[in-house]
Each structure stands twice: as C-alpha cells, then as structure tokens.
Motif scaffolding. Structure first.
Motif, PDB file in Angstrom:
ATOM      1  N   ASP A  62      23.002 -59.835 -34.070  1.00  0.00           N
ATOM      2  CA  ASP A  62      22.425 -59.400 -32.793  1.00  0.00           C
ATOM      3  C   ASP A  62      23.177 -59.979 -31.601  1.00  0.00           C
ATOM      4  O   ASP A  62      23.294 -59.344 -30.557  1.00  0.00           O
ATOM      5  CB  ASP A  62      20.958 -59.812 -32.715  1.00  0.00           C
ATOM      6  N   SER A  63      23.713 -61.181 -31.771  1.00  0.00           N
ATOM      7  CA  SER A  63      24.368 -61.871 -30.667  1.00  0.00           C
ATOM      8  C   SER A  63      25.663 -61.200 -30.226  1.00  0.00           C
ATOM      9  O   SER A  63      26.129 -61.434 -29.105  1.00  0.00           O
ATOM     10  CB  SER A  63      24.655 -63.322 -31.055  1.00  0.00           C
ATOM     11  N   VAL A  64      26.253 -60.366 -31.087  1.00  0.00           N
ATOM     12  CA  VAL A  64      27.522 -59.723 -30.739  1.00  0.00           C
ATOM     13  C   VAL A  64      27.420 -58.202 -30.705  1.00  0.00           C
ATOM     14  O   VAL A  64      28.374 -57.527 -30.280  1.00  0.00           O
ATOM     15  CB  VAL A  64      28.647 -60.134 -31.712  1.00  0.00           C
ATOM     16  N   LYS A  65      26.307 -57.664 -31.115  1.00  0.00           N
ATOM     17  CA  LYS A  65      26.138 -56.215 -31.192  1.00  0.00           C
ATOM     18  C   LYS A  65      26.355 -55.581 -29.822  1.00  0.00           C
ATOM     19  O   LYS A  65      25.837 -56.071 -28.813  1.00  0.00           O
ATOM     20  CB  LYS A  65      24.745 -55.888 -31.719  1.00  0.00           C
ATOM     21  N   GLY A  66      27.141 -54.518 -29.797  1.00  0.00           N
ATOM     22  CA  GLY A  66      27.430 -53.833 -28.545  1.00  0.00           C
ATOM     23  C   GLY A  66      28.626 -54.391 -27.807  1.00  0.00           C
ATOM     24  O   GLY A  66      29.133 -53.760 -26.868  1.00  0.00           O
ATOM     25  N   ASN A  84      34.804 -57.758 -26.756  1.00  0.00           N
ATOM     26  CA  ASN A  84      34.756 -57.408 -25.339  1.00  0.00           C
ATOM     27  C   ASN A  84      33.607 -58.136 -24.655  1.00  0.00           C
ATOM     28  O   ASN A  84      32.703 -58.652 -25.318  1.00  0.00           O
ATOM     29  CB  ASN A  84      34.575 -55.900 -25.172  1.00  0.00           C
ATOM     30  N   SER A  85      33.636 -58.158 -23.325  1.00  0.00           N
ATOM     31  CA  SER A  85      32.574 -58.798 -22.541  1.00  0.00           C
ATOM     32  C   SER A  85      32.278 -60.199 -23.061  1.00  0.00           C
ATOM     33  O   SER A  85      31.116 -60.566 -23.266  1.00  0.00           O
ATOM     34  CB  SER A  85      31.306 -57.931 -22.581  1.00  0.00           C
ATOM     35  N   LEU A  86      33.324 -60.963 -23.272  1.00  0.00           N
ATOM     36  CA  LEU A  86      33.163 -62.292 -23.869  1.00  0.00           C
ATOM     37  C   LEU A  86      32.392 -63.221 -22.953  1.00  0.00           C
ATOM     38  O   LEU A  86      32.483 -63.149 -21.716  1.00  0.00           O
ATOM     39  CB  LEU A  86      34.526 -62.877 -24.202  1.00  0.00           C
TER      40      LEU A  86
END
Length: 124
Positions: A62-66, A84-86
C-alpha cells in the motif's frame, strides 16, 4: 542457482524519480516470482512490489501503490522498479529477490535468492 545484481540507486530530491534494475543469471526466470524489498535504517526489511514472471501479474504494498511500477524484460532477464513521486520515507536499501512460487508472497523468508542491494536516498 540464481544470481541477482541490482543497480540504479542514488540520491534524488523528494518528488523525483529513479529506476532500479535487477539483472538475473543462472536460470530462466519463467517459473519465478520476482520482488523488490526495502530496508530503512533501524527497520525490518519489507515487501514493496512483486511480479509473476510468466504472467506479468503484479502486486504492490500500500505504501508504494500508485507511485511504483514493477516490470520485467524477458529478453534481458531483468526486472525493473520504476519509482515516481519519491518521498523521504522511501529512503532505504532496495533488494531484488526471487521466489520459486506460483504466487507473489510478501514475507522475505519465502524468497530463495537475493541481490546485494542498492541504496536509495530521498532528500526533503
């Protein structure tokens, strides 16, 4: 035996992107699940993303989804993690792992082979 070598880590500002690569050798990966785990300082190693090599089915924490995308290149025997969007909380050592299973599992103990890891640092 499967040998895994990660590359692509580095220092990036928050909001930026990085792509990690994991080159595999030793065996064909058609019967493996490939995953990316990460370990932040003082924390347990955690599952981030995985892909079933044969089907391309993916699964994400969940922490990296999307924000993160895992993919594989059959011709190069390589798995990728596009990030992306780090965020600063993504800072960790990222490990590639291989599991001779038919489904994506999230426990590190399930995985048979590991790379040496690559450092990702996200500055705020």
């Amino acid at each position: 035996q499967v040998q895994l070598v990660e590359s692509g880590g580095g220092l990036v500002q928050a909001g930026g992107s990085l792509r990690l690569s994991c080159a595999a050798s030793g065996r064909t990966l058609s019967r493996y699940v490939m995953a990316w785990f990460r370990q932040a300082p003082g924390k347990e190693r955690e599952f981030a993303a995985g892909v079933i090599w044969s089907s391309g089915i993916t699964y994400y924490a969940d922490s990296v989804k999307g924000r993160f995308t895992v993919s594989r290149d059959n011709a190069k025997n390589t798995v990728y993690l596009q990030m992306n969007s780090l965020k600063p909380e993504d800072t960790a050592v990222y490990y590639c792992a291989a599991d001779s299973s038919y489904r994506i599992r999230t426990l590190q103990a399930e995985y048979d082979y590991w790379g040496q890891g690559t450092q990702v640092t996200v500055s705020s």
